[in-house]
Motif scaffolding. Sequence first.
Motif, PDB file in Angstrom:
ATOM      1  N   THR A 254     -99.185  62.286 -33.076  1.00 26.81           N
ATOM      2  CA  THR A 254     -99.193  62.266 -34.525  1.00 26.81           C
ATOM      3  C   THR A 254     -97.607  62.827 -35.046  1.00 26.81           C
ATOM      4  OG1 THR A 254     -99.375  64.669 -34.762  1.00 26.81           O
ATOM      5  CG2 THR A 254    -101.494  63.185 -34.487  1.00 26.81           C
ATOM      6  N   ALA A 255     -97.619  61.900 -36.296  1.00 26.41           N
ATOM      7  CA  ALA A 255     -96.121  62.379 -37.088  1.00 26.41           C
ATOM      8  C   ALA A 255     -96.002  63.823 -37.164  1.00 26.41           C
ATOM      9  CB  ALA A 255     -96.135  61.539 -38.291  1.00 26.41           C
ATOM     10  N   GLU A 256     -97.274  64.331 -37.692  1.00 24.00           N
ATOM     11  CA  GLU A 256     -97.091  65.912 -38.112  1.00 24.00           C
ATOM     12  C   GLU A 256     -96.735  66.565 -36.784  1.00 24.00           C
ATOM     13  OE1 GLU A 256     -99.603  63.543 -40.687  1.00 24.00           O
ATOM     14  OE2 GLU A 256     -99.944  63.920 -38.546  1.00 24.00           O
ATOM     15  N   ARG A 257     -97.217  66.283 -35.754  1.00 27.06           N
ATOM     16  CA  ARG A 257     -96.803  67.088 -34.572  1.00 27.06           C
ATOM     17  C   ARG A 257     -95.207  66.792 -34.096  1.00 27.06           C
ATOM     18  NH1 ARG A 257     -96.395  71.722 -31.538  1.00 27.06           N
ATOM     19  NH2 ARG A 257     -96.191  71.276 -29.322  1.00 27.06           N
ATOM     20  N   ALA A 258     -94.892  65.810 -34.240  1.00 28.36           N
ATOM     21  CA  ALA A 258     -93.530  65.325 -34.128  1.00 28.36           C
ATOM     22  C   ALA A 258     -92.834  65.914 -34.817  1.00 28.36           C
ATOM     23  CB  ALA A 258     -93.410  63.930 -34.218  1.00 28.36           C
ATOM     24  N   ALA A 259     -92.942  66.054 -36.278  1.00 25.60           N
ATOM     25  CA  ALA A 259     -92.172  66.790 -37.162  1.00 25.60           C
ATOM     26  C   ALA A 259     -92.041  68.310 -36.818  1.00 25.60           C
ATOM     27  CB  ALA A 259     -92.674  66.574 -38.708  1.00 25.60           C
ATOM     28  N   ALA A 260     -93.215  68.800 -36.419  1.00 27.91           N
ATOM     29  CA  ALA A 260     -93.340  70.193 -36.031  1.00 27.91           C
ATOM     30  C   ALA A 260     -92.317  70.634 -34.934  1.00 27.91           C
ATOM     31  CB  ALA A 260     -94.701  70.971 -35.911  1.00 27.91           C
ATOM     32  N   LEU A 261     -92.413  69.817 -34.051  1.00 28.94           N
ATOM     33  CA  LEU A 261     -91.570  69.934 -32.664  1.00 28.94           C
ATOM     34  C   LEU A 261     -89.990  69.969 -32.928  1.00 28.94           C
ATOM     35  CD1 LEU A 261     -93.453  68.128 -30.004  1.00 28.94           C
ATOM     36  CD2 LEU A 261     -92.836  70.572 -30.083  1.00 28.94           C
ATOM     37  N   LEU A 262     -89.844  68.910 -33.847  1.00 29.69           N
ATOM     38  CA  LEU A 262     -88.277  68.745 -34.357  1.00 29.69           C
ATOM     39  C   LEU A 262     -87.914  69.927 -35.263  1.00 29.69           C
ATOM     40  CD1 LEU A 262     -85.991  67.098 -33.853  1.00 29.69           C
ATOM     41  CD2 LEU A 262     -86.656  65.572 -35.982  1.00 29.69           C
TER      42      LEU A 262
END
Length: 139
Positions: A58-66
């Motif tokens: 998901t884009a949300e998880r990608a953003a959280a990891l970054l």
Amino acid sequence: DLVAADLGADTPDGFLPVTALGFGRDRFTPPPALVREVATAAGAAAGPVLTVSTVTGTAERAAALLAAHPGALAEAMEGFGVAEAAARADVPVLELRAVSNAVGPRDRDAWRIGDALAALTDAFGKTAPVLEGWNRHDH
């Protein structure tokens, strides 16, 4: 760096890495000189690769990891385990990755696995002389 991005615990106050819990480590840092030499030879970017236990979809998880790991270049599932084994054998480690698809929503039609494998083959050819001639005691 090879980073165990999701090794830890979720708490009401947010994620705590394993190190904050008083256990082990969550990061291995390869020898900087070796990273520079390999990146230069391969024409590659140098930066953290996140090891995760679940592929980000998901884009949300990608953003959280970054947000948690600014500057991360990629995610994978194997690097941190390899780094643990290398540390036990007292040998340096680095992670060389070719990216076939972006982190986030899974769009199989956009995957470029053949291109990534070709890029990795090319990078191995260019970095082999660096690795063969590198002596960690000289750096």
